[in-house]
Design a protein around this motif. Sequence first.
Motif: not given
Length: 378
Positions: A224-239, A255-262
Amino acid sequence: MLVLEDGRRYEGRAYGSVGQTLGEIVFATGMTGYQETLTDPSYAGQIVLMTAPHIGNTGANDDDMESRRIWVSGFVVREPARIASNFRSTRSLDDDLTGGGVVGISGVDTRAITRHIRSAGAMKSGIFSGDRFALSDGEQLELVRSGAGMRGRNLSDEVSTVEPFSVPAQGEKIGTVAVLDLGVKTATLGHLAARGFEVLVLPQSVTAEHVLSLKPSALFFSNGPGDPAASDLHVNLLQEVLRAGVPYFGICFGNQLLGRALGFRTYKLPFGHRGINQPVLDKTTGRVEITSQNHGFAVDMPIEGVHESRTGFGRVEVSHYSLNDQVVEGIRCLDIPAFSVQYHPESAAGPHDAEYLFDRFRDVVVANRAAAGAGDAK
């Protein structure tokens, strides 16, 4: 006129729709696959420059669409084909660009522009034709500089499906996979279904509670497009879903969102990786894969050694990295059933170098189900 944020100007001919468009200018190095590039939702908000000099020679068709529409903000080519000639062609690329309202430019020195982007980095840009061509240089530049950049921008809601839908499993069903649509491509869904998954495609706005209520065998985050740092809701969902023990596979944005979730941070690359000829090393096998990529952000993580997740998910390691610039291209969790890659295994670069990742995902889900069954038996 193509105008860059730093004041560079390139005059050419109008191509596709006529008018004005703004976006971040990036280049794609694929010699083929222009229709897949145009319809890849990961290019939303970007003006794409094709480094291949001759574009449109095989026309366009419905089969090669990666999504429901063209997503690029603009299109830059050296020389558009005057004639579309291919037995699969049902229309010209010009027809698609005009019908999709894509403002483009042709007849510019794409090699010179690419070299400039490689040196100066991806930047805001704009294409002006028709009445907008008559704007003064200063007016055009001001419009470009006032446009939205990619850093800090969340575009998931623009490209995601509004309503959930499903794709049936092919052959023997092994389980269901919940796919968070952050800009998913049609080919990805086909690969998952071919591995025996019933695919449940969900809007990006769903909650972790809703995902878990579906009792999926696994979770998948798409490109998907955009900055992963602006997707905290998706990071929280993944966690939350990872803590519930659900296996996970993510590609590109996933992959970027998994990195941030970790607990690792992400950063913006100078000009990104875009094209179908990117070499990646699989550290597990020592094998080099030729991959298709489209990303402007990456995970900040040392490529050697085993690291501890900063959010409590145990040990993590980099599984793949780029041979061009050592950017992280894959993450593997050692204590939970989760992994991801930065590239697009569905995109036939190689042409089949990375398809094994879908098989690996299937194996992880089957093993997780078997382990759960053994635990229940005890």
